[in-house]
Design a protein around this motif. Structure first.
Motif, short mmCIF file in Angstrom:
data_model
loop_
_atom_site.label_atom_id
_atom_site.label_comp_id
_atom_site.label_asym_id
_atom_site.label_seq_id
_atom_site.Cartn_x
_atom_site.Cartn_y
_atom_site.Cartn_z
N ILE A 50 0.83 -1.20 0.00
CA ILE A 50 0.00 0.00 0.00
C ILE A 50 0.86 1.25 0.00
N SER A 57 -7.05 6.11 -12.40
CA SER A 57 -8.09 5.22 -11.91
C SER A 57 -7.54 3.81 -11.68
N ASN A 80 -5.59 4.07 -8.47
CA ASN A 80 -6.56 4.36 -7.42
C ASN A 80 -7.30 3.08 -7.02
N GLU A 81 -7.73 2.35 -8.03
CA GLU A 81 -8.48 1.12 -7.82
C GLU A 81 -7.60 0.08 -7.12
N LYS A 82 -6.37 -0.03 -7.57
CA LYS A 82 -5.46 -1.01 -6.99
C LYS A 82 -5.19 -0.68 -5.52
N THR A 83 -5.03 0.60 -5.25
CA THR A 83 -4.80 1.01 -3.87
C THR A 83 -6.00 0.64 -3.02
N ARG A 84 -7.19 0.91 -3.58
CA ARG A 84 -8.41 0.62 -2.83
C ARG A 84 -8.52 -0.87 -2.53
N SER A 85 -8.29 -1.70 -3.53
CA SER A 85 -8.49 -3.13 -3.31
C SER A 85 -7.44 -3.67 -2.33
N GLN A 123 -6.12 -1.92 0.05
CA GLN A 123 -6.52 -1.42 1.35
C GLN A 123 -7.64 -2.30 1.93
N MET A 124 -8.55 -2.72 1.03
CA MET A 124 -9.65 -3.57 1.48
C MET A 124 -9.12 -4.89 2.00
#
Ligand code: ATP
Ligand code: MG
Length: 593
Positions: free
Chosen positions: A199, A234, A237-242, A244-245
């Motif tokens: 992350i 994006s 951004n998306e990779k960071t989000r997933s 983080q999840m």
């Protein structure tokens, strides 16, 4: 992508010790905070212990004294707890904020001394992320872990000791549950460590993309790059989000797991205590005390199980900071100094390789420039002109060969002394978000007088436009000087170089991209600047260098022709070809193609 170390190979102990080194100057404040944590922790078993006299004394035996004393004791306990909690939080944050500020300052200063190739490789987004996000991460992780370890650690020890004291059999059950909890924790944190590491890299990439788009907003608009930038952003951004999840899921799953195990433990204990035989020796108050102690044990145990995750996060972030701090600095081992060089420059068999997988930017290049000589460098784009110039102030150290100023190898000079001999006006003028005056006087130990300022501005053909500005020299020129035209910026850079008054001058395409009017101004300004200085000028427009004392034609990092303008034309080589090309175009146009 930044190549941080493999998290598994980080020596955690070493990182802790190093971090503690930052706390050391503030150890008194830190000690106060730790003591407050211990005091806070002591209130928990005290509270549990209070249940026994409260219930047995006040309710069961109806002891008058107890009835009066207990409410007061309760309030006093919580008052004490509140004060201890405040001191703990305040002083720990105080130390934390100091350490963050110290780390940031140290990193920033290290960055200022980092070699140019370090910047080339790292990318500004990653460096900025380290300075902001990663430092913050270290502070948060460190204070959370310390609080948990000390405060919750002591709470657990205190409560356990108390439980053991009032009933050994019941307490034994807890000790059996311990290893089970530990196993669950170990599994969870292994995954956590991996995610956390990735992350932080992602956030660096995120900043990088955003920053690039912000800096290049005009290019993005002009080339309709919004969709591309948006897609690029994006994705990250998306990779960071997933990621983080995944981290959140791991953390979230470990907490209820631990709670479930603890609940089972309590259930077993409640069941055992109500069994015949045991029940007789336990008073109502004792039993309540025990159950309350167990209840109080849950939150700190829960936090202790996630402490490892915080520690890991902190260690990874700290490691990335230390990586920056451990990166080599510019080599500055020379001890000799020059007050003012005569300006004799010599390159002896200089070869420069930026990256091994590419051909050298300069190959065995030798060159001798006499004081006051004006030497022009021409050649195709990528032929090595800027590289040749940037070796002189040691922005890069030549891979092989030697460069001398006044007969002294430049490595033998202190960097400060070497760079004091050189004024630089480059193609991409860099100005600071400050006043015109401060931009011209940049790097000077004390602000120059108004007369001197006006004189250099006049010589740089900048005085007219500066005086026409609303606040004159005090005008702020915005981020990178966006409030000025390209030609105006360049003339400020020339004024800056004039004020520095160094014996050696490097002009890297100082007259690029200007209209005839500004160019006329700048040519005149440059002429003033070059007087009595050894000058190395790089130009694509051959018209600007016709009256140089010597012209060097570079190709693939070698000098292939040299001489005066007329001589080179007569030679009929590459220079003549370049010149004819520009001449036939009917206008001054860059030869780079
Ligand atoms: N910081 C760098 N890292 C890696 N390679 C570089 C770096 N700077 C330049 N190069 C490479 O070195 C070679 C020479 O570049 P240089 O900038 O010296 O050319 P130049 O003659 O100044 O070109 P231009 O006229 O376009 O400014 C090029 O192949 C370039 O790709
Ligand atoms: Mg160049």
């Amino acid at each position: 992508m930044m190549l941080d170390q493999d998290p598994a190979r980080i020596d955690a102990g070493q990182v802790y010790r190093r971090l503690l080194g930052y706390v050391k100057p503030y150890w008194r404040m830190f000690a106060v905070s730790i003591l407050a944590m211990i005091a806070f922790a002591a209130t928990e078993p005290l509270f549990a212990a209070m249940m026994k006299p409260l219930i047995d004394g006040s309710f069961v035996d109806r002891n008058e004294e107890m009835v009066r004393l207990m409410p007061i004791a309760l309030v006093a306990l919580f008052l004490f707890r509140g004060i201890a909690g405040f001191i703990n939080a305040y002083f720990l944050s105080w130390v934390g904020r100091r350490v963050v500020a110290d780390l940031r300052q140290q990193m920033f200063e290290h960055l200022l001394r980092a070699p140019t190739h370090y910047y080339d490789r790292q990318g500004s987004g990653h460096l900025l992320a380290k300075l902001t996000y990663n430092v913050e991460n270290v502070a948060t992780a460190a204070s959370t872990s310390i609080t948990t370890l000390v405060r919750d650690g002591f709470t657990v020890i205190g409560l356990m000791a108390y439980m053991l004291y009032i009933n050994a059999t019941l307490s034994a059950i807890f000790l059996i549950i311990g290893p089970v909890i530990a196993g669950a924790v170990k599994y969870a944190t292994k995954r956590f460590r991996r995610h956390s590491h990735r992350i932080q890299d992602r956030v660096g990439a995120l900043t990088q993309v955003a920053q690039e788009a912000i800096d290049a907003n005009r290019v993005v608009k002009a080339f309709g790059g919004q969709d591309r930038e948006s897609k690029r952003f994006s994705q990250i951004n998306e990779k960071t989000r997933s990621l983080q999840m995944k981290m959140i899921a791991t953390e979230a799953a470990s907490v209820p797991l631990v709670q479930l195990i603890s609940a089972v433990a309590i259930a077993v204990i409640v069941y055992l205590s109500t069994m015949q035989g045991l029940r007789e020796d336990i008073s109502v108050g004792t039993f309540m005390s025990f159950v309350v102690a167990m209840g109080l044990l849950l939150p700190p145990v829960k936090r202790l199980t996630s402490v490892n995750a915080h520690l890991q996060q902190g260690i990874i972030a700290a490691q990335s900071l230390f990586e920056l701090l451990d990166a080599e600095e510019e080599r500055d081992q020379g001890r000799r100094t020059l007050t003012r060089a005569a300006g004799r420059i010599e390159y002896r068999g200089v070869t420069h390789v930026y990256t091994p997988d590419k051909p050298p930017a300069l190959q065995d290049l030798s060159l001798c420039i006499t004081p006051g000589e004006r030497v022009a460098l021409v050649g195709r784009s990528g032929s090595g002109k800027s590289s040749l110039a940037s070796l002189l102030p040691r922005f890069y150290d030549a891979t092989a060969g030697e460069i001398l100023i006044d007969g002294i190898p430049i490595q033998d000079l202190t960097l400060a002394s070497l760079r004091a001999q050189i004024s630089l006006v480059s193609q991409d003028v860099v100005l600071f978000n400050d006043t015109i005056e401060n931009n011209i006087a940049y790097g000077l130990p004390s602000p120059p007088s108004r007369e001197i300022l006006e004189r250099v501005a006049r010589d740089a053909h900048a005085l007219d436009f500066i005086q026409a500005l609303p606040a004159g020299f005090a005008t702020r020129i915005g981020d990178r000087g966006v409030m000025l035209s390209g030609g105006q910026r360049q003339r400020l850079a020339i004024a800056r170089a004039m004020l520095k008054n160094a014996p050696i001058l490097i002009l890297d395409e100082a007259t690029s991209a200007l209209d005839t009017e500004s160019e006329r101004h700048i040519q005149a300004a440059l002429k003033e600047l070059m007087a009595n200085r050894t000058t190395l000028m790089i130009a694509h427009r051959l018209s600007t260098i016709e009256n140089a004392d010597r012209i060097l034609v570079l190709d693939a990092g070698r000098i292939i022709e040299q001489g005066r303008h007329a001589e080179l034309l007569a030679l009929g080589g590459q220079y003549a070809r370049l010149y004819r090309m520009q001449f036939h175009d009917g206008e001054d146009r860059a030869v780079s193609a």
